[in-house]
Design a protein around this motif. Sequence first.
Motif, PDB file in Angstrom:
ATOM      1  N   GLU A 129       0.821  -1.220   0.069  1.00 47.41           N
ATOM      2  CA  GLU A 129       0.040   0.065  -0.046  1.00 47.41           C
ATOM      3  C   GLU A 129       0.903   1.314  -0.085  1.00 47.41           C
ATOM      4  O   GLU A 129       0.327   2.247  -0.441  1.00 47.41           O
ATOM      5  N   GLY A 130       2.114   1.247   0.379  1.00 45.78           N
ATOM      6  CA  GLY A 130       2.943   2.373   0.692  1.00 45.78           C
ATOM      7  C   GLY A 130       2.692   2.866   2.093  1.00 45.78           C
ATOM      8  O   GLY A 130       1.604   3.142   2.785  1.00 45.78           O
ATOM      9  N   TYR A 131       3.754   2.677   2.871  1.00 43.67           N
ATOM     10  CA  TYR A 131       3.694   3.205   4.231  1.00 43.67           C
ATOM     11  C   TYR A 131       2.936   4.568   4.447  1.00 43.67           C
ATOM     12  O   TYR A 131       2.388   4.588   5.324  1.00 43.67           O
ATOM     13  N   GLU A 132       3.450   5.469   3.688  1.00 38.05           N
ATOM     14  CA  GLU A 132       2.989   6.815   3.765  1.00 38.05           C
ATOM     15  C   GLU A 132       1.414   6.847   3.728  1.00 38.05           C
ATOM     16  O   GLU A 132       0.841   7.566   4.367  1.00 38.05           O
ATOM     17  N   GLY A 133       0.777   6.136   2.693  1.00 35.73           N
ATOM     18  CA  GLY A 133      -0.501   6.067   2.644  1.00 35.73           C
ATOM     19  C   GLY A 133      -1.367   5.349   3.608  1.00 35.73           C
ATOM     20  O   GLY A 133      -2.456   5.438   4.057  1.00 35.73           O
ATOM     21  N   VAL A 134      -0.756   4.136   4.284  1.00 35.22           N
ATOM     22  CA  VAL A 134      -1.171   3.572   5.543  1.00 35.22           C
ATOM     23  C   VAL A 134      -1.073   4.415   6.638  1.00 35.22           C
ATOM     24  O   VAL A 134      -2.310   4.493   7.229  1.00 35.22           O
ATOM     25  N   ILE A 135      -0.232   5.205   6.863  1.00 33.71           N
ATOM     26  CA  ILE A 135       0.029   6.133   8.065  1.00 33.71           C
ATOM     27  C   ILE A 135      -1.009   7.271   7.965  1.00 33.71           C
ATOM     28  O   ILE A 135      -1.849   7.557   8.851  1.00 33.71           O
ATOM     29  N   ASN A 136      -1.324   7.767   6.599  1.00 36.43           N
ATOM     30  CA  ASN A 136      -2.289   8.678   6.582  1.00 36.43           C
ATOM     31  C   ASN A 136      -3.582   8.338   6.938  1.00 36.43           C
ATOM     32  O   ASN A 136      -4.628   8.906   7.472  1.00 36.43           O
ATOM     33  N   ARG A 137      -3.889   7.060   6.620  1.00 34.80           N
ATOM     34  CA  ARG A 137      -5.142   6.470   6.971  1.00 34.80           C
ATOM     35  C   ARG A 137      -5.103   6.229   8.249  1.00 34.80           C
ATOM     36  O   ARG A 137      -6.513   6.418   8.870  1.00 34.80           O
ATOM     37  N   VAL A 138      -4.423   5.727   8.776  1.00 36.35           N
ATOM     38  CA  VAL A 138      -4.699   5.347  10.419  1.00 36.35           C
ATOM     39  C   VAL A 138      -4.644   6.511  11.119  1.00 36.35           C
ATOM     40  O   VAL A 138      -5.468   6.755  12.001  1.00 36.35           O
ATOM     41  N   SER A 139      -3.934   7.620  10.522  1.00 39.51           N
ATOM     42  CA  SER A 139      -3.832   9.241  11.290  1.00 39.51           C
ATOM     43  C   SER A 139      -5.457   9.619  11.165  1.00 39.51           C
ATOM     44  O   SER A 139      -6.094  10.245  12.104  1.00 39.51           O
ATOM     45  N   GLU A 140      -5.859   9.537  10.030  1.00 40.29           N
ATOM     46  CA  GLU A 140      -7.526   9.955   9.824  1.00 40.29           C
ATOM     47  C   GLU A 140      -8.331   9.232  10.611  1.00 40.29           C
ATOM     48  O   GLU A 140      -9.232   9.550  11.319  1.00 40.29           O
ATOM     49  N   LEU A 141      -7.941   7.780  10.759  1.00 47.30           N
ATOM     50  CA  LEU A 141      -8.896   6.855  11.609  1.00 47.30           C
ATOM     51  C   LEU A 141      -8.764   7.410  12.956  1.00 47.30           C
ATOM     52  O   LEU A 141      -9.820   7.508  13.779  1.00 47.30           O
ATOM     53  N   GLN A 142      -7.823   7.577  13.494  1.00 45.51           N
ATOM     54  CA  GLN A 142      -7.440   8.215  15.029  1.00 45.51           C
ATOM     55  C   GLN A 142      -8.179   9.506  15.264  1.00 45.51           C
ATOM     56  O   GLN A 142      -8.779   9.740  16.162  1.00 45.51           O
ATOM     57  N   ASP A 143      -8.035  10.332  14.091  1.00 38.45           N
ATOM     58  CA  ASP A 143      -8.985  11.538  14.363  1.00 38.45           C
ATOM     59  C   ASP A 143     -10.314  11.628  14.278  1.00 38.45           C
ATOM     60  O   ASP A 143     -10.947  12.032  15.214  1.00 38.45           O
ATOM     61  N   LEU A 144     -10.781  10.543  13.618  1.00 42.47           N
ATOM     62  CA  LEU A 144     -12.267  10.222  13.589  1.00 42.47           C
ATOM     63  C   LEU A 144     -12.799   9.598  14.823  1.00 42.47           C
ATOM     64  O   LEU A 144     -13.795  10.117  15.476  1.00 42.47           O
ATOM     65  N   GLU A 145     -11.732   8.772  15.380  1.00 43.67           N
ATOM     66  CA  GLU A 145     -12.289   8.201  16.718  1.00 43.67           C
ATOM     67  C   GLU A 145     -12.408   9.392  17.751  1.00 43.67           C
ATOM     68  O   GLU A 145     -13.194   9.194  18.853  1.00 43.67           O
ATOM     69  N   ARG A 146     -11.419  10.401  17.895  1.00 39.87           N
ATOM     70  CA  ARG A 146     -11.381  11.209  18.757  1.00 39.87           C
ATOM     71  C   ARG A 146     -12.641  12.288  18.690  1.00 39.87           C
ATOM     72  O   ARG A 146     -13.124  12.478  19.791  1.00 39.87           O
ATOM     73  N   GLN A 147     -12.991  12.445  17.512  1.00 36.18           N
ATOM     74  CA  GLN A 147     -14.173  13.424  17.231  1.00 36.18           C
ATOM     75  C   GLN A 147     -15.319  12.549  17.856  1.00 36.18           C
ATOM     76  O   GLN A 147     -16.146  13.225  18.420  1.00 36.18           O
ATOM     77  N   LEU A 148     -15.562  11.440  17.443  1.00 40.59           N
ATOM     78  CA  LEU A 148     -16.657  10.435  17.787  1.00 40.59           C
ATOM     79  C   LEU A 148     -16.715  10.538  19.503  1.00 40.59           C
ATOM     80  O   LEU A 148     -17.805  10.547  19.924  1.00 40.59           O
ATOM     81  N   LYS A 149     -15.473  10.160  20.021  1.00 40.46           N
ATOM     82  CA  LYS A 149     -15.382   9.916  21.213  1.00 40.46           C
ATOM     83  C   LYS A 149     -15.735  11.220  22.235  1.00 40.46           C
ATOM     84  O   LYS A 149     -16.568  11.240  23.218  1.00 40.46           O
ATOM     85  N   ALA A 150     -15.486  12.536  21.556  1.00 45.71           N
ATOM     86  CA  ALA A 150     -15.640  13.630  22.273  1.00 45.71           C
ATOM     87  C   ALA A 150     -17.124  13.759  22.324  1.00 45.71           C
ATOM     88  O   ALA A 150     -17.865  14.242  23.286  1.00 45.71           O
ATOM     89  N   ILE A 151     -17.948  13.782  21.299  1.00 41.54           N
ATOM     90  CA  ILE A 151     -19.354  13.755  21.056  1.00 41.54           C
ATOM     91  C   ILE A 151     -20.092  12.871  21.963  1.00 41.54           C
ATOM     92  O   ILE A 151     -20.949  13.119  22.772  1.00 41.54           O
ATOM     93  N   ASP A 152     -19.759  11.520  21.952  1.00 41.39           N
ATOM     94  CA  ASP A 152     -20.402  10.589  22.413  1.00 41.39           C
ATOM     95  C   ASP A 152     -20.243  10.725  24.064  1.00 41.39           C
ATOM     96  O   ASP A 152     -21.144  10.602  24.824  1.00 41.39           O
ATOM     97  N   GLN A 153     -19.103  11.375  24.710  1.00 38.64           N
ATOM     98  CA  GLN A 153     -18.760  11.545  26.206  1.00 38.64           C
ATOM     99  C   GLN A 153     -19.633  12.712  26.542  1.00 38.64           C
ATOM    100  O   GLN A 153     -20.337  12.869  27.659  1.00 38.64           O
ATOM    101  N   ALA A 154     -19.735  13.777  25.701  1.00 47.92           N
ATOM    102  CA  ALA A 154     -20.614  14.783  25.926  1.00 47.92           C
ATOM    103  C   ALA A 154     -22.000  14.486  25.978  1.00 47.92           C
ATOM    104  O   ALA A 154     -22.769  14.953  26.657  1.00 47.92           O
ATOM    105  N   MET A 155     -22.512  13.679  25.187  1.00 48.98           N
ATOM    106  CA  MET A 155     -23.786  13.379  25.072  1.00 48.98           C
ATOM    107  C   MET A 155     -24.151  12.676  26.401  1.00 48.98           C
ATOM    108  O   MET A 155     -25.321  12.718  26.681  1.00 48.98           O
ATOM    109  N   GLU A 156     -22.984  11.695  26.862  1.00 48.60           N
ATOM    110  CA  GLU A 156     -23.718  10.807  27.913  1.00 48.60           C
ATOM    111  C   GLU A 156     -23.656  11.503  29.189  1.00 48.60           C
ATOM    112  O   GLU A 156     -24.474  11.564  30.109  1.00 48.60           O
ATOM    113  N   ALA A 157     -22.790  12.709  28.915  1.00 49.31           N
ATOM    114  CA  ALA A 157     -22.867  13.679  30.240  1.00 49.31           C
ATOM    115  C   ALA A 157     -24.138  14.339  30.362  1.00 49.31           C
ATOM    116  O   ALA A 157     -24.845  14.492  31.401  1.00 49.31           O
ATOM    117  N   LEU A 158     -24.528  14.802  29.015  1.00 46.60           N
ATOM    118  CA  LEU A 158     -25.804  15.564  29.060  1.00 46.60           C
ATOM    119  C   LEU A 158     -26.954  14.688  29.493  1.00 46.60           C
ATOM    120  O   LEU A 158     -27.908  15.248  30.075  1.00 46.60           O
TER     121      LEU A 158
END
Length: 210
Positions: A129-158
Amino acid sequence: MELNLEQDVVEQLKGYKRLVARKKWIEKQPVGSGVTVSSVYEDDKLQELHRQLRSMPSYMYLNKREQQMEQAAHSHLTSYPTGTKAQMKEVKQAALHAQSAAPEDEKLLRELSRKIEKVIEARAGAAAEGYEGVINRVSELQDLERQLKAIDQAMEALQSCFPEYERLLRLRYIEGRPAEFVASELGIVDRTFRRWRQKASLELVRFLSE
């Protein structure tokens, strides 16, 4: 100012399902040899866990079969090379030597060798795949997880403080239901719905900023 904050929250909630869909899509993307981005990401997290576990006795994190393989390796390996391919070669040689003297250890060492081969195959897939391409996808996956986690936690608190507000926001913006439907579900009139919506948005802003 409050209107802008409320609009920001609305946009985040409206985009929640898109984030989930994007995350699932990235996780399933192949990087070669049957390996997906999700498995690469999990391997990365497992490697970090392994680094943390190195200082602990192996019986605390290996299952019984894995402990047996470890014991067989310690009994028959004459050296402990660092490279994965070198490790596989050493384990295979140890299995040959154990073939007649310790047939059970031979089975364990061959099983260990197959596990190492799978690691090598996974890495070869990442290279295709190319390490750079894989790293970019993994980085995006991490960002998405952080965004979803922030919303989930805020909604749970609410939900823990104002369950009716959480339900209103979830139905209206995450599920995309019409305002009339949400008001009916909550048993409130339109004026109350609009008042609750504003208060709910501001409360969620507070939880998101904590």
